[in-house]
Scaffold this motif. Structure first.
Motif, PDB file in Angstrom:
ATOM      1  N   ILE A  18       0.749  -1.197   0.053  1.00 53.91           N
ATOM      2  CA  ILE A  18      -0.042   0.192   0.042  1.00 53.91           C
ATOM      3  C   ILE A  18       0.844   1.241   0.060  1.00 53.91           C
ATOM      4  N   ASP A  37      11.680   2.359   4.810  1.00 53.95           N
ATOM      5  CA  ASP A  37      11.142   0.729   5.219  1.00 53.95           C
ATOM      6  C   ASP A  37      12.437   0.076   5.981  1.00 53.95           C
ATOM      7  N   ALA A  90       2.628   3.762   7.603  1.00 49.35           N
ATOM      8  CA  ALA A  90       1.864   2.497   7.069  1.00 49.35           C
ATOM      9  C   ALA A  90       2.605   1.283   7.724  1.00 49.35           C
ATOM     10  N   TYR A 156      -3.737  -6.035  16.902  1.00 47.60           N
ATOM     11  CA  TYR A 156      -3.957  -5.357  15.758  1.00 47.60           C
ATOM     12  C   TYR A 156      -4.955  -4.389  15.754  1.00 47.60           C
ATOM     13  N   LYS A 160      -4.837  -0.396  15.770  1.00 51.18           N
ATOM     14  CA  LYS A 160      -5.574   0.422  14.718  1.00 51.18           C
ATOM     15  C   LYS A 160      -6.532   1.477  15.332  1.00 51.18           C
ATOM     16  N   ILE A 189      -7.379  -5.590   1.489  1.00 49.00           N
ATOM     17  CA  ILE A 189      -6.611  -5.194  -0.003  1.00 49.00           C
ATOM     18  C   ILE A 189      -6.108  -6.307  -0.337  1.00 49.00           C
TER      19      ILE A 189
HETATM   20  N1  LIG Z   1      -3.571  -5.443   3.155  1.00 48.77           N
HETATM   21  C1  LIG Z   1      -4.730  -5.060   3.809  1.00 48.77           C
HETATM   22  O1  LIG Z   1      -5.731  -5.741   3.538  1.00 48.77           O
HETATM   23  C2  LIG Z   1      -4.636  -4.025   4.867  1.00 48.77           C
HETATM   24  C3  LIG Z   1      -6.171  -3.456   5.215  1.00 48.77           C
HETATM   25  C4  LIG Z   1      -6.204  -2.778   6.006  1.00 48.77           C
HETATM   26  C5  LIG Z   1      -4.966  -1.835   6.626  1.00 48.77           C
HETATM   27  N2  LIG Z   1      -3.970  -2.187   6.313  1.00 48.77           N
HETATM   28  C6  LIG Z   1      -2.870  -1.769   6.563  1.00 48.77           C
HETATM   29  O2  LIG Z   1      -2.168  -0.876   5.753  1.00 48.77           O
HETATM   30  C7  LIG Z   1      -0.684  -0.665   6.061  1.00 48.77           C
HETATM   31  C8  LIG Z   1       0.190  -1.311   4.691  1.00 48.77           C
HETATM   32  O3  LIG Z   1      -0.116  -2.746   4.823  1.00 48.77           O
HETATM   33  P1  LIG Z   1       0.221  -3.486   3.392  1.00 48.77           P
HETATM   34  O4  LIG Z   1      -0.791  -4.448   3.111  1.00 48.77           O
HETATM   35  O5  LIG Z   1       0.770  -2.901   2.313  1.00 48.77           O
HETATM   36  O6  LIG Z   1       1.478  -4.659   4.089  1.00 48.77           O
HETATM   37  P2  LIG Z   1       2.868  -4.736   3.475  1.00 48.77           P
HETATM   38  O7  LIG Z   1       3.276  -6.024   4.650  1.00 48.77           O
HETATM   39  O8  LIG Z   1       2.962  -4.880   2.004  1.00 48.77           O
HETATM   40  O9  LIG Z   1       3.873  -3.536   4.100  1.00 48.77           O
HETATM   41  C9  LIG Z   1       4.076  -3.325   5.449  1.00 48.77           C
HETATM   42  C10 LIG Z   1       5.751  -2.678   5.319  1.00 48.77           C
HETATM   43  O10 LIG Z   1       5.852  -2.280   6.515  1.00 48.77           O
HETATM   44  C11 LIG Z   1       7.330  -2.677   6.588  1.00 48.77           C
HETATM   45  N3  LIG Z   1       7.676  -2.559   8.081  1.00 48.77           N
HETATM   46  C12 LIG Z   1       7.352  -3.393   9.096  1.00 48.77           C
HETATM   47  N4  LIG Z   1       7.935  -3.282  10.120  1.00 48.77           N
HETATM   48  C13 LIG Z   1       8.505  -2.198   9.961  1.00 48.77           C
HETATM   49  C14 LIG Z   1       9.428  -1.332  10.842  1.00 48.77           C
HETATM   50  N5  LIG Z   1       9.508  -1.534  12.295  1.00 48.77           N
HETATM   51  N6  LIG Z   1       9.930   0.102  10.397  1.00 48.77           N
HETATM   52  C15 LIG Z   1       9.632   0.041   9.023  1.00 48.77           C
HETATM   53  N7  LIG Z   1       8.957  -0.533   8.218  1.00 48.77           N
HETATM   54  C16 LIG Z   1       8.358  -1.750   8.708  1.00 48.77           C
HETATM   55  C17 LIG Z   1       7.448  -3.895   5.984  1.00 48.77           C
HETATM   56  O11 LIG Z   1       8.760  -4.104   5.624  1.00 48.77           O
HETATM   57  C18 LIG Z   1       6.493  -3.836   4.895  1.00 48.77           C
HETATM   58  O12 LIG Z   1       7.368  -3.320   3.817  1.00 48.77           O
HETATM   59  C19 LIG Z   1      -0.415  -1.476   7.161  1.00 48.77           C
HETATM   60  O13 LIG Z   1      -0.579  -0.421   8.073  1.00 48.77           O
HETATM   61  C20 LIG Z   1      -1.696  -2.269   7.159  1.00 48.77           C
HETATM   62  O14 LIG Z   1      -2.085  -2.789   8.736  1.00 48.77           O
HETATM   63  C21 LIG Z   1      -3.730  -3.465   5.089  1.00 48.77           C
END
Ligand SMILES: NC(=O)c1ccc[n+]([C@@H]2O[C@H](COP(=O)([O-])OP(=O)(O)OC[C@H]3O[C@@H](n4cnc5c(N)ncnc54)[C@H](O)[C@@H]3O)[C@@H](O)[C@H]2O)c1
Length: 252
Positions: A18, A37, A90, A156, A160, A189
């Protein structure tokens, strides 16, 4: 002309799905982007994608739970691009499903540290830079599970929900500095993150059943478009808001 021409954006988790899509869209819309990241290879790739599209970007490897590392990353961003106007947050820890009584304490602490405290740490370092720039926009990624409960995800949901209120608190305290803060609450997503906890995308669609009114998951780019609105002047009177982007998942 881009909707973020002349802006500098600090995008955490931009090695991920995202935030990666958001960083690429911000770059395509004219922002100089600091891609941040914890995974070096992934964040480098996002910055390369932005540059390959003609945009400006740097990649910074940083753990958002490390106060000194975040401080340094924010300083590097301002040294490179001169200022900081937009922050998209994020980063999230990928935890296993447990009901509360079975959840190991260390797992709870890890989720809260990355998903909630990490957003506090990033905000505390970007806000002074936004004050210096006479304003800014902070966009924190919450979730529909900051609005409604999810099965077996107590940490979580707590994190959130905390992100949602943290954003409102920033919005209230820093309106005087022309800083806006909002949360985005994505529904499910289509991302690799979902596959860490589920056997397949089809299984996720099946599990969510009739709550997926469009009979599909969202795409990272659909969240990025909301982030673009919140980052740009188009949202100049939007602050402290919960931007639910879930195709009516939580509407009934
Ligand atoms: N995918 C979904 O369905 C969904 C739905 C609702 C909310 N979200 C939220 O959206 C956001 C992004 O999710 P996504 O699906 O793109 O996940 P993703 O796993 O693709 O991305 C998360 C990123 O966070 C990085 N990360 C983890 N720990 C870290 C740290 N300590 N310092 C720096 N970076 C760190 C990871 O390396 C990764 O690249 C998250 O906050 C997630 O909770 C996702």
């Amino acid at each position: 002309m881009g909707r973020l021409d002349g802006r500098v954006a600090f995008v955490t988790a931009s090695g991920g799905a995202i935030a990666g899509a958001t960083a690429r869209l911000f770059g395509a819309e004219g922002a100089a982007v600091c891609c941040v990241d914890i995974v070096e290879k992934n964040v480098n790739q996002t910055a390369e994608d932005i540059k390959a599209g003609g945009g400006k970007a740097i990649a910074l490897t940083c753990d958002v739970t490390d106060d000194d590392a975040v401080k340094n990353a924010v300083e590097q961003c301002v040294t490179e691009f001169g200022k900081l106007n937009v922050c998209f947050n994020a980063a999230a820890y990928s935890e296993k499903r447990h009901r509360l009584a079975e959840m190991p304490l260390e797992m709870w602490k890890s989720v809260i540290a990355v998903n909630l405290t990490g957003m506090f740490i990033v905000a505390r370092h970007v806000i002074p830079k936004m004050q210096a720039a006479k304003g800014g926009s902070i966009i924190n990624v919450s979730s529909i599970y900051g609005v409604v409960g999810a099965k077996e995800r107590p940490a979580y949901c707590a994190a959130k929900g905390g992100v949602r209120m943290l954003s409102k608190s920033i919005a209230v305290d820093y309106a005087v500095d022309n800083i806006r803060a909002n949360s985005i609450m994505p529904g499910p997503i289509e991302t690799p993150r979902l596959l860490a906890r589920n056997p397949s995308i089809e299984a996720v669609v099946e599990r969510h059943g009739t709550r997926l009114h469009q009979k599909r998951l969202g795409k990272p780019e659909e969240i990025a478009q909301t982030a673009l609105f919140l980052a740009s002047d188009d949202s100049s009177f939007t602050s402290g808001a919960d931007m639910v982007v879930d195709a009516a998942y939580t509407a009934f």
